[in-house]
Write a protein that holds these residues in place. Structure first.
Motif, PDB file in Angstrom:
ATOM      1  N   ARG A  80      -1.074   5.740   2.990  1.00 55.45           N
ATOM      2  CA  ARG A  80      -1.678   6.875   2.281  1.00 55.45           C
ATOM      3  C   ARG A  80      -2.984   6.489   1.586  1.00 55.45           C
ATOM      4  N   ARG A  81      -3.047   5.277   1.074  1.00 54.93           N
ATOM      5  CA  ARG A  81      -4.234   4.866   0.329  1.00 54.93           C
ATOM      6  C   ARG A  81      -5.426   4.557   1.229  1.00 54.93           C
ATOM      7  N   ILE A  82      -5.166   3.944   2.385  1.00 55.08           N
ATOM      8  CA  ILE A  82      -6.305   3.480   3.188  1.00 55.08           C
ATOM      9  C   ILE A  82      -6.736   4.467   4.262  1.00 55.08           C
ATOM     10  N   THR A  83      -5.889   5.462   4.589  1.00 56.61           N
ATOM     11  CA  THR A  83      -6.264   6.423   5.623  1.00 56.61           C
ATOM     12  C   THR A  83      -7.337   7.360   5.078  1.00 56.61           C
ATOM     13  N   PRO A  84      -8.490   7.433   5.729  1.00 56.75           N
ATOM     14  CA  PRO A  84      -9.568   8.295   5.209  1.00 56.75           C
ATOM     15  C   PRO A  84      -9.223   9.771   5.389  1.00 56.75           C
ATOM     16  N   VAL A 321      -0.064  -0.763  21.738  1.00 55.99           N
ATOM     17  CA  VAL A 321      -0.278   0.308  20.775  1.00 55.99           C
ATOM     18  C   VAL A 321      -0.298  -0.258  19.364  1.00 55.99           C
ATOM     19  N   LEU A 322       0.590  -1.201  19.108  1.00 51.31           N
ATOM     20  CA  LEU A 322       0.667  -1.820  17.790  1.00 51.31           C
ATOM     21  C   LEU A 322      -0.618  -2.570  17.464  1.00 51.31           C
ATOM     22  N   SER A 323      -1.118  -3.339  18.421  1.00 46.07           N
ATOM     23  CA  SER A 323      -2.310  -4.139  18.150  1.00 46.07           C
ATOM     24  C   SER A 323      -3.511  -3.263  17.834  1.00 46.07           C
ATOM     25  N   VAL A 324      -3.633  -2.143  18.527  1.00 53.57           N
ATOM     26  CA  VAL A 324      -4.787  -1.288  18.250  1.00 53.57           C
ATOM     27  C   VAL A 324      -4.589  -0.516  16.944  1.00 53.57           C
ATOM     28  N   SER A 325      -3.341  -0.262  16.564  1.00 46.34           N
ATOM     29  CA  SER A 325      -3.099   0.359  15.257  1.00 46.34           C
ATOM     30  C   SER A 325      -3.540  -0.584  14.148  1.00 46.34           C
ATOM     31  N   PHE A 326      -3.239  -1.893  14.322  1.00 45.44           N
ATOM     32  CA  PHE A 326      -3.732  -2.884  13.374  1.00 45.44           C
ATOM     33  C   PHE A 326      -5.243  -2.795  13.269  1.00 45.44           C
ATOM     34  N   CYS A 327      -5.872  -2.681  14.418  1.00 43.73           N
ATOM     35  CA  CYS A 327      -7.334  -2.659  14.479  1.00 43.73           C
ATOM     36  C   CYS A 327      -7.901  -1.505  13.659  1.00 43.73           C
ATOM     37  N   ILE A 328      -7.369  -0.312  13.873  1.00 46.67           N
ATOM     38  CA  ILE A 328      -7.861   0.862  13.163  1.00 46.67           C
ATOM     39  C   ILE A 328      -7.570   0.760  11.677  1.00 46.67           C
ATOM     40  N   PHE A 329      -6.329   0.431  11.332  1.00 46.10           N
ATOM     41  CA  PHE A 329      -5.963   0.379   9.924  1.00 46.10           C
ATOM     42  C   PHE A 329      -6.692  -0.751   9.190  1.00 46.10           C
ATOM     43  N   ALA A 330      -6.932  -1.867   9.858  1.00 45.98           N
ATOM     44  CA  ALA A 330      -7.673  -2.957   9.223  1.00 45.98           C
ATOM     45  C   ALA A 330      -9.099  -2.518   8.899  1.00 45.98           C
ATOM     46  N   SER A 331      -9.727  -1.782   9.822  1.00 50.14           N
ATOM     47  CA  SER A 331     -11.094  -1.315   9.556  1.00 50.14           C
ATOM     48  C   SER A 331     -11.089  -0.274   8.448  1.00 50.14           C
ATOM     49  N   TRP A 332     -10.077   0.606   8.420  1.00 50.33           N
ATOM     50  CA  TRP A 332      -9.975   1.584   7.337  1.00 50.33           C
ATOM     51  C   TRP A 332      -9.732   0.882   6.002  1.00 50.33           C
ATOM     52  N   GLU A 345      -7.927  -4.346  -6.437  1.00 43.08           N
ATOM     53  CA  GLU A 345      -7.700  -3.936  -5.060  1.00 43.08           C
ATOM     54  C   GLU A 345      -8.667  -4.628  -4.109  1.00 43.08           C
ATOM     55  N   LYS A 346      -9.828  -5.040  -4.615  1.00 45.61           N
ATOM     56  CA  LYS A 346     -10.779  -5.734  -3.759  1.00 45.61           C
ATOM     57  C   LYS A 346     -10.279  -7.133  -3.390  1.00 45.61           C
ATOM     58  N   SER A 347      -9.296  -7.633  -4.136  1.00 45.03           N
ATOM     59  CA  SER A 347      -8.775  -8.959  -3.840  1.00 45.03           C
ATOM     60  C   SER A 347      -7.701  -8.935  -2.767  1.00 45.03           C
ATOM     61  N   VAL A 348      -7.279  -7.753  -2.336  1.00 46.55           N
ATOM     62  CA  VAL A 348      -6.264  -7.637  -1.300  1.00 46.55           C
ATOM     63  C   VAL A 348      -6.890  -7.919   0.058  1.00 46.55           C
ATOM     64  N   ASN A 349      -6.171  -8.638   0.902  1.00 46.68           N
ATOM     65  CA  ASN A 349      -6.651  -8.938   2.249  1.00 46.68           C
ATOM     66  C   ASN A 349      -6.505  -7.694   3.125  1.00 46.68           C
ATOM     67  N   PRO A 350      -7.610  -7.107   3.591  1.00 45.16           N
ATOM     68  CA  PRO A 350      -7.506  -5.889   4.415  1.00 45.16           C
ATOM     69  C   PRO A 350      -6.797  -6.122   5.734  1.00 45.16           C
ATOM     70  N   MET A 351      -6.810  -7.371   6.232  1.00 50.29           N
ATOM     71  CA  MET A 351      -6.096  -7.654   7.470  1.00 50.29           C
ATOM     72  C   MET A 351      -4.584  -7.507   7.256  1.00 50.29           C
ATOM     73  N   MET A 352      -4.114  -7.926   6.083  1.00 51.19           N
ATOM     74  CA  MET A 352      -2.698  -7.747   5.739  1.00 51.19           C
ATOM     75  C   MET A 352      -2.354  -6.264   5.661  1.00 51.19           C
ATOM     76  N   LEU A 353      -3.210  -5.499   5.011  1.00 45.87           N
ATOM     77  CA  LEU A 353      -2.958  -4.068   4.896  1.00 45.87           C
ATOM     78  C   LEU A 353      -2.933  -3.393   6.258  1.00 45.87           C
ATOM     79  N   GLY A 354      -3.834  -3.819   7.148  1.00 47.47           N
ATOM     80  CA  GLY A 354      -3.864  -3.255   8.493  1.00 47.47           C
ATOM     81  C   GLY A 354      -2.579  -3.525   9.243  1.00 47.47           C
TER      82      GLY A 354
END
Length: 398
Positions: A80-84, A321-332, A345-354
């Motif tokens: 919910r937080r990272i989806t634009p 499908v999973l790998s590309v979902s990581f890709c999109i969510f990591a960029s978001w 929040e800037k200290s959170v690793n966006p790759m982990m969130l993705g």
């Protein structure tokens, strides 16, 4: 100047806004902030951070250090937080532009699944860089994809042409690279030696351009035999299944997989490869970047079919499908962390969130697909339900 030439001033302002929204600008800003001293090294929710914002505004990720227990991530909150939000002011490309590097004459389904899934999750543009033999087939699957038939396999290149052809391929891909928010390497790639060499060059270029890279499928075979391609790359995500993970552990840690200390071993593996992010797929997806470790265990489906990943104790997920979902969510996630005002929040690793967001989305889509189709469930059924699954978690008007 503004009063005398209002048209020129507006043009300048428009160019400035376009540059601020571009992937290149976001990547540079991310690197600058990464180099700045972090006010909090812990993930939000960690008691070590005394200045964390309230629960209503921060991303809650229940993660622990390598020596502690592994907790379930608050994955829905992350999504919910990272989806634009959908916004009429946005233009094409701002919700994500991704590229899939893969697809050869034997394997055309995997790159298609990956590329079309990006669009179904919410990306604006999806490219596929594949061999000439695969291009026409992939194009026939969907007109929505932008297909580049530029990769080559050994059988089509003589020994004397290899160097020049490899250089030409890299030049062609490099023309597009700066436009992408993320790339996925591996779906349908195959194991042709010349093709793998060319993709190695592409990965090196992506790293130099600071493009986040998700490695899956045959891409994991490639990096297992050439760890320098991802070693120390904090913008890399590896998504191994049980067999791929076993090979990685044997190669990097020189031991066998230890299920009793799975989180500690995964963390050690991430650290040994220089702090990259790895999601070990299984009954519960365990995710680590060498500093923290968390998991997502929402149940998906007991169904197994072609185009999907491994099943462990009833666990279901489609690899590509999973790998590309990581890709999109990591960029978001990167974009969200760059633009939000809370320093913790800037200290959170966006790759982990993705990884967290992508894992949850695929498990929910698999569950919906199985509920609807039961034993006849196939990967395309899951892809069609990605949008519904994301809408259930994060309505379009949020």
């Amino acid at each position: 100047m503004r009063n005398h030439c209002p048209h020129a001033w507006h043009q300048q302002q428009h160019r400035g806004r376009m540059w601020a929204a571009s992937p290149a600008f976001r990547r540079r800003l991310f690197l600058l902030r990464s180099l700045s001293p972090s006010p909090c090294a812990a993930l939000p929710g960690n008691a070590a951070c005394s200045s964390s914002p309230s629960p209503s505004t921060s991303i809650r990720v229940n993660a622990m250090s390598a020596s502690g227990p592994v907790y379930e991530a608050d994955a829905e909150a992350v999504v919910r937080r990272i989806t634009p939000p959908l916004d009429r002011a946005r233009h094409k490309g701002q919700a994500g532009k991704i590229a899939v590097i893969g697809g050869c004459r034997e394997y055309t389904g995997a790159p298609y699944f990956a590329a079309i899934s990006a669009l179904k999750v919410g990306a604006d543009l999806s490219h596929v860089f594949c061999t000439r033999d695969a291009a026409t087939v992939i194009k026939s699957y969907s007109p929505e994809l932008i297909v580049h038939p530029i990769l080559e396999e050994s059988y089509s290149v003589s020994d004397g042409e290899r160097e020049s052809v490899s250089s030409r391929i890299l030049t062609e891909v490099a023309k597009w690279m700066e436009r992408f928010d993320c790339i996925v390497v591996g779906p349908g790639l195959g194991r042709d030696s010349f093709l793998l060499d060319c993709v190695s060059n592409i990965m090196r270029h992506a790293r130099q351009a600071n493009i986040p890279t998700v490695v899956d499928g045959d891409g994991l075979f490639l990096i297992t035999n050439n760890l320098s391609l991802v070693e120390g790359n904090l913008l890399a995500i590896l998504t191994p299944n049980v067999y791929e993970y076993k090979r990685l552990v044997q190669k990097v840690l020189n031991c066998e997989v230890n299920e009793e200390n799975a989180s500690e071993q995964l963390t050690a593996l991430c650290q040994k490869i220089g702090g990259i992010t790895i999601m070990r797929k299984g009954k519960a997806d365990i995710i680590s970047d060498g500093k923290t470790v968390t998991q997502v265990s929402t149940f998906g489906s007991p169904r197994r079919c072609g185009g999907q990943g491994d099943i462990l104790s009833g666990r279901f997920v489609a690899n590509v499908v999973l790998s590309v979902s990581f890709c999109i969510f990591a960029s978001w996630a990167r974009h969200f962390l760059l633009t939000n005002e809370y320093p913790t929040e800037k200290s959170v690793n966006p790759m982990m969130l993705g990884c967290i967001a992508g894992s949850l989305l695929l498990r929910k889509a698999a569950s919906h697909a199985f509920e609807k189709n039961k034993r006849s469930t196939v990967t395309t059924d899951i892809i069609e339900l990605l949008g519904k699954s994301l809408e259930d978690i994060c309505p379009a008007g949020h």
